[in-house]
Design a protein around this motif. Structure first.
Motif, PDB file in Angstrom:
ATOM      1  N   LEU A 175       8.959   0.376  -2.007  1.00 11.24           N
ATOM      2  CA  LEU A 175       7.776  -0.466  -2.218  1.00 11.24           C
ATOM      3  C   LEU A 175       6.495   0.361  -2.194  1.00 11.24           C
ATOM      4  CD1 LEU A 175       8.754  -3.554  -0.008  1.00 11.24           C
ATOM      5  CD2 LEU A 175       9.151  -3.184  -2.455  1.00 11.24           C
ATOM      6  N   GLN A 176       6.637   1.663  -2.384  1.00  9.14           N
ATOM      7  CA  GLN A 176       5.461   2.532  -2.435  1.00  9.14           C
ATOM      8  C   GLN A 176       4.510   2.057  -3.537  1.00  9.14           C
ATOM      9  OE1 GLN A 176       4.458   5.042  -0.556  1.00  9.14           O
ATOM     10  NE2 GLN A 176       6.247   5.167   0.779  1.00  9.14           N
ATOM     11  N   GLY A 177       3.231   1.977  -3.203  1.00 15.90           N
ATOM     12  CA  GLY A 177       2.236   1.572  -4.175  1.00 15.90           C
ATOM     13  C   GLY A 177       2.094   0.073  -4.343  1.00 15.90           C
ATOM     14  N   LYS A 178       2.856  -0.711  -3.574  1.00 12.57           N
ATOM     15  CA  LYS A 178       2.787  -2.167  -3.653  1.00 12.57           C
ATOM     16  C   LYS A 178       2.044  -2.735  -2.450  1.00 12.57           C
ATOM     17  CE  LYS A 178       5.340  -2.215  -7.366  1.00 12.57           C
ATOM     18  NZ  LYS A 178       4.746  -2.559  -8.697  1.00 12.57           N
ATOM     19  N   ARG A 179       1.494  -3.926  -2.636  1.00 12.42           N
ATOM     20  CA  ARG A 179       0.787  -4.608  -1.547  1.00 12.42           C
ATOM     21  C   ARG A 179       1.420  -5.981  -1.352  1.00 12.42           C
ATOM     22  NH1 ARG A 179      -3.543  -3.637  -3.207  1.00 12.42           N
ATOM     23  NH2 ARG A 179      -4.177  -1.982  -1.775  1.00 12.42           N
ATOM     24  N   ALA A 180       1.709  -6.325  -0.090  1.00 15.09           N
ATOM     25  CA  ALA A 180       2.381  -7.581   0.233  1.00 15.09           C
ATOM     26  C   ALA A 180       1.538  -8.417   1.182  1.00 15.09           C
ATOM     27  CB  ALA A 180       3.749  -7.310   0.863  1.00 15.09           C
ATOM     28  N   LEU A 181       1.379  -9.694   0.848  1.00 12.60           N
ATOM     29  CA  LEU A 181       0.758 -10.673   1.740  1.00 12.60           C
ATOM     30  C   LEU A 181       1.864 -11.516   2.344  1.00 12.60           C
ATOM     31  CD1 LEU A 181      -1.536 -12.480   2.893  1.00 12.60           C
ATOM     32  CD2 LEU A 181      -1.515 -13.701   0.694  1.00 12.60           C
ATOM     33  N   GLY A 216       7.444   1.059   2.479  1.00  9.74           N
ATOM     34  CA  GLY A 216       6.346   1.714   1.772  1.00  9.74           C
ATOM     35  C   GLY A 216       5.208   0.825   1.340  1.00  9.74           C
ATOM     36  N   ALA A 217       5.313  -0.489   1.539  1.00  6.60           N
ATOM     37  CA  ALA A 217       4.254  -1.386   1.072  1.00  6.60           C
ATOM     38  C   ALA A 217       3.047  -1.351   2.000  1.00  6.60           C
ATOM     39  CB  ALA A 217       4.782  -2.816   0.983  1.00  6.60           C
ATOM     40  N   ALA A 218       1.863  -1.511   1.419  1.00 11.70           N
ATOM     41  CA  ALA A 218       0.684  -1.878   2.190  1.00 11.70           C
ATOM     42  C   ALA A 218       0.819  -3.368   2.470  1.00 11.70           C
ATOM     43  CB  ALA A 218      -0.578  -1.586   1.401  1.00 11.70           C
ATOM     44  N   ILE A 219       0.500  -3.789   3.672  1.00 15.67           N
ATOM     45  CA  ILE A 219       0.731  -5.191   4.021  1.00 15.67           C
ATOM     46  C   ILE A 219      -0.563  -5.867   4.469  1.00 15.67           C
ATOM     47  CG2 ILE A 219       3.168  -4.920   4.590  1.00 15.67           C
ATOM     48  CD1 ILE A 219       2.367  -4.837   7.547  1.00 15.67           C
ATOM     49  N   ILE A 220      -0.586  -7.181   4.280  1.00 19.14           N
ATOM     50  CA  ILE A 220      -1.705  -7.996   4.728  1.00 19.14           C
ATOM     51  C   ILE A 220      -1.158  -9.051   5.680  1.00 19.14           C
ATOM     52  CG2 ILE A 220      -3.577  -9.539   4.064  1.00 19.14           C
ATOM     53  CD1 ILE A 220      -3.534  -8.144   1.318  1.00 19.14           C
ATOM     54  N   ILE A 221      -1.612  -8.977   6.920  1.00 10.39           N
ATOM     55  CA  ILE A 221      -1.214  -9.938   7.944  1.00 10.39           C
ATOM     56  C   ILE A 221      -2.068 -11.189   7.807  1.00 10.39           C
ATOM     57  CG2 ILE A 221      -1.187 -10.396  10.432  1.00 10.39           C
ATOM     58  CD1 ILE A 221       1.036  -8.528   9.569  1.00 10.39           C
ATOM     59  N   ASN A 222      -1.417 -12.339   7.842  1.00 12.16           N
ATOM     60  CA  ASN A 222      -2.141 -13.610   7.798  1.00 12.16           C
ATOM     61  C   ASN A 222      -1.878 -14.429   9.051  1.00 12.16           C
ATOM     62  OD1 ASN A 222      -1.171 -16.738   6.920  1.00 12.16           O
ATOM     63  ND2 ASN A 222      -3.337 -16.254   6.678  1.00 12.16           N
ATOM     64  N   ASP A 223      -2.951 -14.990   9.586  1.00 10.20           N
ATOM     65  CA  ASP A 223      -2.859 -15.938  10.692  1.00 10.20           C
ATOM     66  C   ASP A 223      -4.124 -16.781  10.658  1.00 10.20           C
ATOM     67  OD1 ASP A 223      -0.986 -16.217  13.321  1.00 10.20           O
ATOM     68  OD2 ASP A 223      -3.064 -16.763  13.819  1.00 10.20           O
ATOM     69  N   ALA A 282      17.044  -8.181   3.225  1.00  9.94           N
ATOM     70  CA  ALA A 282      16.948  -9.171   2.147  1.00  9.94           C
ATOM     71  C   ALA A 282      15.544  -9.202   1.570  1.00  9.94           C
ATOM     72  CB  ALA A 282      17.345 -10.548   2.676  1.00  9.94           C
ATOM     73  N   ALA A 283      14.538  -9.122   2.447  1.00  8.95           N
ATOM     74  CA  ALA A 283      13.152  -9.159   1.982  1.00  8.95           C
ATOM     75  C   ALA A 283      12.817  -7.934   1.136  1.00  8.95           C
ATOM     76  CB  ALA A 283      12.204  -9.262   3.166  1.00  8.95           C
ATOM     77  N   VAL A 284      13.224  -6.759   1.573  1.00  8.80           N
ATOM     78  CA  VAL A 284      12.953  -5.533   0.808  1.00  8.80           C
ATOM     79  C   VAL A 284      13.632  -5.618  -0.556  1.00  8.80           C
ATOM     80  CG1 VAL A 284      13.370  -3.047   0.700  1.00  8.80           C
ATOM     81  CG2 VAL A 284      12.542  -4.082   2.826  1.00  8.80           C
ATOM     82  N   PHE A 285      14.874  -6.072  -0.593  1.00  6.58           N
ATOM     83  CA  PHE A 285      15.589  -6.225  -1.856  1.00  6.58           C
ATOM     84  C   PHE A 285      14.826  -7.145  -2.812  1.00  6.58           C
ATOM     85  CE2 PHE A 285      18.731  -9.037  -4.103  1.00  6.58           C
ATOM     86  CZ  PHE A 285      19.014  -8.158  -5.141  1.00  6.58           C
ATOM     87  N   LEU A 286      14.442  -8.317  -2.335  1.00  7.85           N
ATOM     88  CA  LEU A 286      13.796  -9.294  -3.203  1.00  7.85           C
ATOM     89  C   LEU A 286      12.368  -8.896  -3.571  1.00  7.85           C
ATOM     90  CD1 LEU A 286      15.083 -12.640  -1.653  1.00  7.85           C
ATOM     91  CD2 LEU A 286      15.860 -11.505  -3.750  1.00  7.85           C
ATOM     92  N   ALA A 287      11.761  -8.014  -2.794  1.00  4.74           N
ATOM     93  CA  ALA A 287      10.406  -7.541  -3.091  1.00  4.74           C
ATOM     94  C   ALA A 287      10.396  -6.317  -4.004  1.00  4.74           C
ATOM     95  CB  ALA A 287       9.674  -7.204  -1.795  1.00  4.74           C
ATOM     96  N   SER A 288      11.533  -5.688  -4.182  1.00  2.94           N
ATOM     97  CA  SER A 288      11.602  -4.391  -4.848  1.00  2.94           C
ATOM     98  C   SER A 288      12.099  -4.501  -6.290  1.00  2.94           C
ATOM     99  CB  SER A 288      12.550  -3.473  -4.074  1.00  2.94           C
ATOM    100  OG  SER A 288      13.902  -3.892  -4.272  1.00  2.94           O
TER     101      SER A 288
END
Length: 257
Positions: A10-16, A36-43, A230-236
């Motif tokens: 997930l290098q170069g990807k951003r996930a919310l 490898g993703a940049a992530i955005i935490i939501n609360d 499962a999440a990495v698979f479906l995000a990649s």
């Protein structure tokens, strides 16, 4: 890196990840960041989101925060707009925010019913719609909805919750029908019974835990980190031809009578 392994990068990807201040959402955020993703935490709570983000940054991850309530349409649209403008494109959306209410169906409070619908279903629709508009303009994106074994099975005391999670399974299929040709892959993860704050009352109930361990082929509660694969698979890119599916991660619970 081996060519096969790069499919899961997930290098170069951003996930919310919505509702990622604790529990499954936080575990998924950490798992995507580890790939490898940049992530955005939501609360909804800014102090809580900032504390979680700081902890993940200490682990070496690229982390931002987005404070909004998934049930507030105006907040959602404004927050997604700020992310896209000030932080960068959202490549991956994980609709994790959710609540639980338990009571016999005949005495289930209407306010609790409405709360379940607003968070578990309306929230997914509103955040997905806001994010998808940007994804569609780019012609690419990944959306992962968090369902439940209750997307498939019912149990006394949580019929309204099961109704919302069954709806998530069909909304996932609907998103596929609408957006697959336009570059978005939408799938769902349906966790079984995991040790989380949401399930604390059940985890602490010896009779229920005994029943669950007998009912589940794996013979135990799940650990939240076991959802990350499962999440990495479906995000990649590995899942680029997977669309409209619900992946049950439940220790085999839905496979047996």
């Amino acid at each position: 890196m081996d060519e096969t392994l790069t499919l899961f990068s997930l290098q170069g990807k951003r996930a919310l990840i919505t509702g990622s201040g604790r529990g499954i959402g936080l575990a998924l955020a950490r798992g995507l960041a580890g790939a490898g993703a940049a992530i955005i935490i939501n609360d909804r709570n800014e102090r809580k989101a900032a504390a979680v983000a700081a902890g993940l940054r200490d682990e070496g991850f690229d982390v931002g925060i987005a404070v909004f309530d998934v049930t507030d349409r105006e907040q959602v649209i404004a927050a997604i707009g700020r992310i896209e403008k000030d932080i960068g494109a959202i490549d991956i959306l994980v609709n994790n925010a959710g609540i639980q209410r338990r009571a016999p169906l005949e005495s289930f409070d209407e306010r609790d019913w409405n709360d379940l619908l607003r968070v578990n279903l309306d929230g997914v629709f509103q955040v997905s719609q806001a994010v998808a508009r940007h994804m569609l303009a780019r012609g690419r994106g990944k959306i992962i909805n968090i369902g439940s074994v209750q997307s498939e099975l019912a149990r006394p005391g949580i019929a309204p919750y099961a109704a919302t999670k069954g709806a998530i399974r069909m909304l996932t299929k609907g998103m596929c029908a609408e957006w697959a040709r336009r570059g978005i892959q939408t799938n769902a993860i349906a966790p079984g019974y995991f040790e989380t704050d949401l399930n604390r009352a059940l985890v602490d109930d010896p009779a229920f835990s005994e029943w669950l361990c007998k009912r589940t082929p794996a013979g135990r509660w799940g650990r939240v980190e076991e959802l990350c694969g499962a999440a990495v698979f479906l995000a990649s890119p590995a899942s680029d031809f997977v669309n409209g599916q619900t992946l049950f991660v439940d220790g085999g619970l839905t496979s047996v009578v």
